[in-house]
Enzyme design. Sequence first.
Site, mmCIF file in Angstrom:
data_model
loop_
_atom_site.group_PDB
_atom_site.id
_atom_site.type_symbol
_atom_site.label_atom_id
_atom_site.label_comp_id
_atom_site.label_asym_id
_atom_site.label_seq_id
_atom_site.Cartn_x
_atom_site.Cartn_y
_atom_site.Cartn_z
ATOM 1 N N HIS A 497 0.829 -1.210 0.000
ATOM 2 C CA HIS A 497 0.000 0.000 0.000
ATOM 3 C C HIS A 497 0.861 1.258 0.000
ATOM 4 C CE1 HIS A 497 -3.524 2.507 1.204
ATOM 5 N NE2 HIS A 497 -2.565 3.227 1.759
ATOM 6 N N GLU A 498 1.777 1.333 0.959
ATOM 7 C CA GLU A 498 2.605 2.538 1.062
ATOM 8 C C GLU A 498 3.518 2.686 -0.148
ATOM 9 O OE1 GLU A 498 1.863 4.763 3.056
ATOM 10 O OE2 GLU A 498 0.590 3.584 4.392
ATOM 11 N N HIS A 501 1.866 4.531 -2.842
ATOM 12 C CA HIS A 501 1.997 5.989 -2.705
ATOM 13 C C HIS A 501 3.346 6.463 -3.250
ATOM 14 C CE1 HIS A 501 -1.663 6.713 -0.527
ATOM 15 N NE2 HIS A 501 -1.304 6.015 0.537
ATOM 16 N N HIS A 504 3.188 6.693 -6.893
ATOM 17 C CA HIS A 504 2.407 7.871 -7.295
ATOM 18 C C HIS A 504 3.294 9.118 -7.261
ATOM 19 C CE1 HIS A 504 -1.866 9.849 -6.921
ATOM 20 N NE2 HIS A 504 -1.230 10.200 -8.019
ATOM 21 N N GLU A 526 -5.920 7.804 -1.747
ATOM 22 C CA GLU A 526 -5.678 6.400 -1.403
ATOM 23 C C GLU A 526 -5.986 5.443 -2.555
ATOM 24 O OE1 GLU A 526 -4.183 5.516 1.295
ATOM 25 O OE2 GLU A 526 -4.231 7.463 2.289
ATOM 26 N N TYR A 636 -10.884 6.664 3.061
ATOM 27 C CA TYR A 636 -10.317 5.320 2.920
ATOM 28 C C TYR A 636 -11.342 4.358 2.317
ATOM 29 C CZ TYR A 636 -5.991 6.351 5.399
ATOM 30 O OH TYR A 636 -4.759 6.862 5.753
#
Length: 704
Positions: A497-498, A501, A504, A526, A636
Amino acid sequence: MITLCLSTLRGLHRAGGSRLQLTMTLGKELASPLQAMSSYTAAGRNVLRWDLSPEQIKTRTEQLIAQTKQVYDTVGTIALKEVTYENCLQVLADIEVTYIVERTMLDFPQHVSSDREVRAASTEADKKLSRFDIEMSMREDVFQRIVHLQETCDLEKIKPEARRYLEKSIKMGKRNGLHLSEHIRNEIKSMKKRMSELCIDFNKNLNEDDTSLVFSKAELGALPDDFIDSLEKTDEDKYKVTLKYPHYFPVMKKCCVPETRRKMEMAFHTRCKQENTAILQQLLPLRAQVAKLLGYNTHADFVLELNTAKSTSRVAAFLDDLSQKLKPLGEAEREFILSLKKKECEERGFEYDGKINAWDLHYYMTQTEELKYSVDQESLKEYFPIEVVTEGLLSIYQELLGLSFEQVPDAHVWNKSVSLYTVKDKATGEVLGQFYLDLYPREGKYNHAACFGLQPGCLLPDGSRMMSVAALVVNFSQPVAGRPSLLRHDEVRTYFHEFGHVMHQICAQTDFARFSGTNVETDFVEVPSQMLENWVWDVDSLRKLSKHYKDGHPITDELLEKLVASRLVNTGLLTLRQIVLSKVDQSLHTNATLDAASEYAKYCTEILGVAATPGTNMPATFGHLAGGYDGQYYGYLWSEVFSMDMFHSCFKKEGIMNPEVGMKYRNLILKPGGSLDGMDMLQNFLQREPNQKAFLMSRGLNGS
C-alpha cells in the site's frame, strides 16, 4: 497513508504532520545563502541533506523565512498594469520548488532523526514555517495581483495546467479569506497559526510516547518464543512490552491471557490522553470558527468542498448505507466470536462475561481466521522475510509499471538502516526519481506507516525536470540474532500500500510543484495505493514475495489457496470499524462541542457492537484528526470503491501483470498527479462512470 506537512504543494502523510491547505505563492529566486542550493536544484538531482545540526536547522529556517518574505514583498508591489503571466504566475511557480526542497530538509527530520535535539529543532522549524506559510498565504497584495492576472490575461494562450494553477490559486485565496475584511482576515490568520501548532504537537506527542508495560512470561501466554526472545528483559526477569505496532498487535492477536490484553488495550488507547484530549478540545472549535468566518456551516463542509464527495450529506449517505448492508454480516461474525470465547473460557477456567470486549476483538478475529481457513499468521510469517518481500515487491512494481530500480551505494541517508533507490523508465532509461526505504522502528521515529513526499517532480525554470524523491517510513520488527525481520501478511499488504503511494510520487510528471505526486483530492489519494494491495492476494504474486527464511522452500499451493480465501475473514467487523472512525471524524467536524471519547464510545456500541473500554479516549491517539484527514477519514472507504472498480474491470480482466494495463494505469492515474480532477482520471481509465459493484463484492456483499 500520505503525510502532508506543507500545503497543497507537497505530499508528506498518516497512516503524520499537519496537512495545511495553504497556497504558497512565492516570487523571484531566493538570494544567497540559498542560491547554492538553488543551483543544485536546477540540475534536477536529489539535493536533500540529512546532516543538519539543530543550530543549522534554526539558522536556515530563519534565513528561509527572511528571504522568502522579501520575495513576497517584491511580488506584492508589482504595479497591477504590469502584471503578466511571466512576471507573476510563472515566477511564483518557479520559486515554489526551491522553497519546498529547503523546507523538507528542515521539517522532515522531526519524523525520522535518531537525535532527540535534531527532532526538537525540526519540530520548532515546522512550527515557525507553518506560521510563516499562513502569513504568506494570506497576503492580500499578492492575491490581488493573481486575481488581476485572471481578469486580464488571455487564458486560452496558456497551457491547461497553468490555467488550473491560476484557478486553484484564486480558489485557495478565497478559502483563506482574502476576499474578506482585514479584521476577519486577521482573526482567521491568528486561529490558523494556533491550529497548525496544535496539529504538530498532537502528532509529536504520539511519536515521542515511550510507554511500556512489564509482564512475566506466564502473562504472555501463547505468544511465540521468537517474539518473547526479542523483548527487552528487566532486572526482575520480566519482559518489557512497548505500545509500538511490532509489539502491540502480536500481543493483542495471540496472547491467551485476557488481563494482559486488557492492560495493553487500555494503555494503547490512553496514550497521550491528557495532553491530546486538551489539544482536541482547542483544535475542533478553532476549525469550526474558521469555517464559519469563511461562510461554511461546518469544518466538514469546508474541507469536503475540494473533495470528490463534495458534501457531508453524500458522505453520511455512503457510510449509513454501507453500515446497514454490513449489519447482518457483522452480527454473524460477532456471534461466532462469542461462541469461540465461551468455549475457550470453559476450557481455561475463565469467567465468561457474555460479551466481546475491546481487548477480545483482535484475539478472536485471529482465532476465526485460523479455524475457518487454517491460516496461522505466526507460522506464515516465516515465509515472508523482509529481504525476500522487498525483492519481490520491487520486482512486481518494476514489471507492472515499466520501471527499473537501482540501489544507490553509500547513499546519504538519515540512519544507517535506511536505503536509497533510483527509479528509471525501463524503455528510455530516463531517471524519474528516487525513494528511501526506512523500515524499522527506533526511538522518536514516526510510529505508523506512511509515504513522505520530499522533493517534487516538476519543471524547473530552465525547462528541465526536477526528479521526485519520496520516503517510505514503516515500523516492521527488527531482525534478531539468527533470524531476519519476518512480516505478517497484513504487514506485506501495508508495504504494498505505502509503496503504491511512493510510485504515485515518482511517476507523476507535472509542470507545477503544486500538482506533483499525491497532491490530489484527499478522498482520491488512497485510490492508487489501495488498488495495488490486490497483488498480495494473488497466488502468483505471493510466490514472488515469499520463501522460507531458513531453507528457502516455497509456501505450499494449499496454504496459498487458504491464505487467498481468507481475504473475506472478519470483513464485516473490520469495515464497520472503519465506518466508526469515519463517523466519529465527521461528527467531531460537524459539531465541535461533542466530547470525542463519548462520541467514539457511542458509535462503537451502535455500529461495531463492541463497547469502547471505559476510561480510554481513542480519538486522542487518532493521528488522522491532526494529520490531514480532518473531516476526511471516510476517504479510505470512499476511495476503495474506485480502487476495486479499477482492479476488477481492468487488471483482473486483462491479467494483473499485463504490462499494457500497467502502463495505462501509470499514464492515466499516476502520471497526471493532481493536474486533473480525480474523477476525470478515473473516467479516462475506466471509460465510464465508476460504480460500487466490485467494492461491495470485496466486502462479501451482493454487488447489485
